[in-house]
Design a protein around this motif. Structure first.
Motif, PDB file in Angstrom:
ATOM      1  N   PRO A   1     139.172 162.918 -32.434  1.00 42.56           N
ATOM      2  CA  PRO A   1     138.627 162.845 -33.783  1.00 42.56           C
ATOM      3  C   PRO A   1     138.066 161.463 -34.139  1.00 42.56           C
ATOM      4  CG  PRO A   1     140.682 164.037 -33.819  1.00 42.56           C
ATOM      5  CD  PRO A   1     140.495 163.524 -32.432  1.00 42.56           C
ATOM      6  N   ALA A   2     138.731 160.397 -33.705  1.00 42.03           N
ATOM      7  CA  ALA A   2     138.231 159.064 -34.039  1.00 42.03           C
ATOM      8  C   ALA A   2     136.886 158.803 -33.362  1.00 42.03           C
ATOM      9  CB  ALA A   2     139.244 158.005 -33.630  1.00 42.03           C
ATOM     10  N   TYR A   3     136.771 159.179 -32.100  1.00 38.48           N
ATOM     11  CA  TYR A   3     135.512 158.992 -31.375  1.00 38.48           C
ATOM     12  C   TYR A   3     134.385 159.760 -32.052  1.00 38.48           C
ATOM     13  CZ  TYR A   3     131.985 159.475 -27.738  1.00 38.48           C
ATOM     14  OH  TYR A   3     130.796 159.473 -27.050  1.00 38.48           O
ATOM     15  N   MET A   4     134.640 161.007 -32.408  1.00 35.62           N
ATOM     16  CA  MET A   4     133.608 161.819 -33.061  1.00 35.62           C
ATOM     17  C   MET A   4     133.277 161.272 -34.453  1.00 35.62           C
ATOM     18  SD  MET A   4     132.672 163.889 -30.801  1.00 35.62           S
ATOM     19  CE  MET A   4     131.614 164.961 -31.731  1.00 35.62           C
ATOM     20  N   SER A   5     134.246 160.678 -35.114  1.00 33.19           N
ATOM     21  CA  SER A   5     133.992 160.057 -36.417  1.00 33.19           C
ATOM     22  C   SER A   5     133.062 158.865 -36.269  1.00 33.19           C
ATOM     23  CB  SER A   5     135.300 159.628 -37.069  1.00 33.19           C
ATOM     24  OG  SER A   5     136.117 160.731 -37.312  1.00 33.19           O
ATOM     25  N   PHE A   6     133.279 158.061 -35.235  1.00 29.54           N
ATOM     26  CA  PHE A   6     132.382 156.929 -34.985  1.00 29.54           C
ATOM     27  C   PHE A   6     130.966 157.415 -34.702  1.00 29.54           C
ATOM     28  CE2 PHE A   6     136.333 154.531 -33.858  1.00 29.54           C
ATOM     29  CZ  PHE A   6     136.198 153.573 -34.839  1.00 29.54           C
ATOM     30  N   LYS A   7     130.850 158.466 -33.914  1.00 29.32           N
ATOM     31  CA  LYS A   7     129.525 159.025 -33.625  1.00 29.32           C
ATOM     32  C   LYS A   7     128.876 159.569 -34.893  1.00 29.32           C
ATOM     33  CE  LYS A   7     128.665 161.590 -30.150  1.00 29.32           C
ATOM     34  NZ  LYS A   7     128.669 162.618 -29.098  1.00 29.32           N
ATOM     35  N   ALA A   8     129.658 160.198 -35.765  1.00 26.62           N
ATOM     36  CA  ALA A   8     129.122 160.784 -36.995  1.00 26.62           C
ATOM     37  C   ALA A   8     128.604 159.708 -37.942  1.00 26.62           C
ATOM     38  CB  ALA A   8     130.196 161.617 -37.691  1.00 26.62           C
ATOM     39  N   ILE A   9     129.225 158.563 -37.941  1.00 27.88           N
ATOM     40  CA  ILE A   9     128.782 157.477 -38.827  1.00 27.88           C
ATOM     41  C   ILE A   9     127.349 157.074 -38.508  1.00 27.88           C
ATOM     42  CG2 ILE A   9     129.128 155.033 -39.372  1.00 27.88           C
ATOM     43  CD1 ILE A   9     132.155 155.575 -39.081  1.00 27.88           C
ATOM     44  N   ASP A  10     127.013 157.028 -37.220  1.00 23.99           N
ATOM     45  CA  ASP A  10     125.687 156.585 -36.819  1.00 23.99           C
ATOM     46  C   ASP A  10     124.657 157.704 -36.737  1.00 23.99           C
ATOM     47  OD1 ASP A  10     126.390 153.923 -36.646  1.00 23.99           O
ATOM     48  OD2 ASP A  10     127.131 154.147 -34.597  1.00 23.99           O
ATOM     49  N   PRO A  61     135.500 172.262 -32.916  1.00 21.93           N
ATOM     50  CA  PRO A  61     134.261 172.732 -33.542  1.00 21.93           C
ATOM     51  C   PRO A  61     134.134 174.253 -33.621  1.00 21.93           C
ATOM     52  CG  PRO A  61     133.781 171.186 -31.760  1.00 21.93           C
ATOM     53  CD  PRO A  61     135.245 171.430 -31.753  1.00 21.93           C
ATOM     54  N   LYS A  62     134.814 174.971 -32.772  1.00 22.20           N
ATOM     55  CA  LYS A  62     134.739 176.430 -32.810  1.00 22.20           C
ATOM     56  C   LYS A  62     135.475 176.999 -34.028  1.00 22.20           C
ATOM     57  CE  LYS A  62     135.838 180.546 -30.132  1.00 22.20           C
ATOM     58  NZ  LYS A  62     136.437 181.051 -28.889  1.00 22.20           N
ATOM     59  N   PHE A  63     136.578 176.377 -34.414  1.00 19.30           N
ATOM     60  CA  PHE A  63     137.408 176.914 -35.485  1.00 19.30           C
ATOM     61  C   PHE A  63     137.171 176.249 -36.843  1.00 19.30           C
ATOM     62  CE2 PHE A  63     139.908 177.370 -31.537  1.00 19.30           C
ATOM     63  CZ  PHE A  63     139.852 178.743 -31.448  1.00 19.30           C
ATOM     64  N   MET A  64     136.857 174.956 -36.840  1.00 21.41           N
ATOM     65  CA  MET A  64     136.649 174.197 -38.080  1.00 21.41           C
ATOM     66  C   MET A  64     137.821 174.391 -39.053  1.00 21.41           C
ATOM     67  SD  MET A  64     133.820 172.741 -37.486  1.00 21.41           S
ATOM     68  CE  MET A  64     132.394 172.479 -38.472  1.00 21.41           C
ATOM     69  N   GLY A  65     139.019 174.251 -38.526  1.00 18.88           N
ATOM     70  CA  GLY A  65     140.223 174.484 -39.313  1.00 18.88           C
ATOM     71  C   GLY A  65     140.394 173.531 -40.472  1.00 18.88           C
ATOM     72  N   ALA A  66     139.917 172.308 -40.333  1.00 18.57           N
ATOM     73  CA  ALA A  66     140.071 171.331 -41.417  1.00 18.57           C
ATOM     74  C   ALA A  66     139.337 171.795 -42.671  1.00 18.57           C
ATOM     75  CB  ALA A  66     139.559 169.965 -40.981  1.00 18.57           C
ATOM     76  N   GLY A  67     138.152 172.363 -42.496  1.00 22.70           N
ATOM     77  CA  GLY A  67     137.406 172.871 -43.650  1.00 22.70           C
ATOM     78  C   GLY A  67     138.141 174.002 -44.336  1.00 22.70           C
ATOM     79  N   LEU A  68     138.741 174.878 -43.560  1.00 24.79           N
ATOM     80  CA  LEU A  68     139.495 175.999 -44.119  1.00 24.79           C
ATOM     81  C   LEU A  68     140.725 175.506 -44.882  1.00 24.79           C
ATOM     82  CD1 LEU A  68     139.795 179.123 -44.217  1.00 24.79           C
ATOM     83  CD2 LEU A  68     141.240 178.887 -42.198  1.00 24.79           C
ATOM     84  N   VAL A  69     141.484 174.609 -44.282  1.00 18.69           N
ATOM     85  CA  VAL A  69     142.680 174.073 -44.943  1.00 18.69           C
ATOM     86  C   VAL A  69     142.286 173.334 -46.220  1.00 18.69           C
ATOM     87  CG1 VAL A  69     144.575 172.398 -44.723  1.00 18.69           C
ATOM     88  CG2 VAL A  69     144.029 173.944 -42.835  1.00 18.69           C
ATOM     89  N   TYR A  70     141.201 172.572 -46.159  1.00 20.67           N
ATOM     90  CA  TYR A  70     140.750 171.835 -47.347  1.00 20.67           C
ATOM     91  C   TYR A  70     140.367 172.804 -48.460  1.00 20.67           C
ATOM     92  CZ  TYR A  70     138.039 168.943 -50.470  1.00 20.67           C
ATOM     93  OH  TYR A  70     137.562 168.316 -51.589  1.00 20.67           O
TER      94      TYR A  70
END
Length: 95
Positions: A1-10, A61-70
């Motif tokens: 998650p941290a690596y993908m967060s860094f990529k998402a920032i840019d 990315p297949k499940f996107m569970g964080a969006g559902l929980v949020y």
């Protein structure tokens, strides 16, 4: 998650920013709840295996569970309190 967060920032795509911000909000909420409920953790067998599987489900990315929980748990609980907080803030004085 941290690596993908860094990529998402840019990246220029806003959807991955939303995905990872949502993940970190869910992660923080879970961490706060877990620290308050430490006495319960010791009673749950295989807790750390379950926790690891839960976090993998949250960020995959297949499940996107964080969006559902949020959307289903965190947002309905937090938004009424956030809105009342916004209304109770003192207004800035205009000069």
């Amino acid at each position: 998650p941290a690596y993908m967060s860094f990529k998402a920032i840019d990246s220029s795509d806003a959807t991955d920013d939303t995905q990872w911000l949502t993940y970190w909000v869910v992660f923080a909420s879970f961490s706060i709840t877990e620290s308050v409920m430490t006495f319960v953790v010791s009673w749950i067998p295989f807790y750390y295996i379950i926790k690891s599987a839960f976090f993998m489900w949250l960020y995959h990315p297949k499940f996107m569970g964080a969006g559902l929980v949020y959307k289903q748990i965190i947002k309905p609980f937090v938004m009424p309190h956030l809105q009342s907080f916004e209304h109770s803030k003192p207004q800035k004085k205009e000069e």
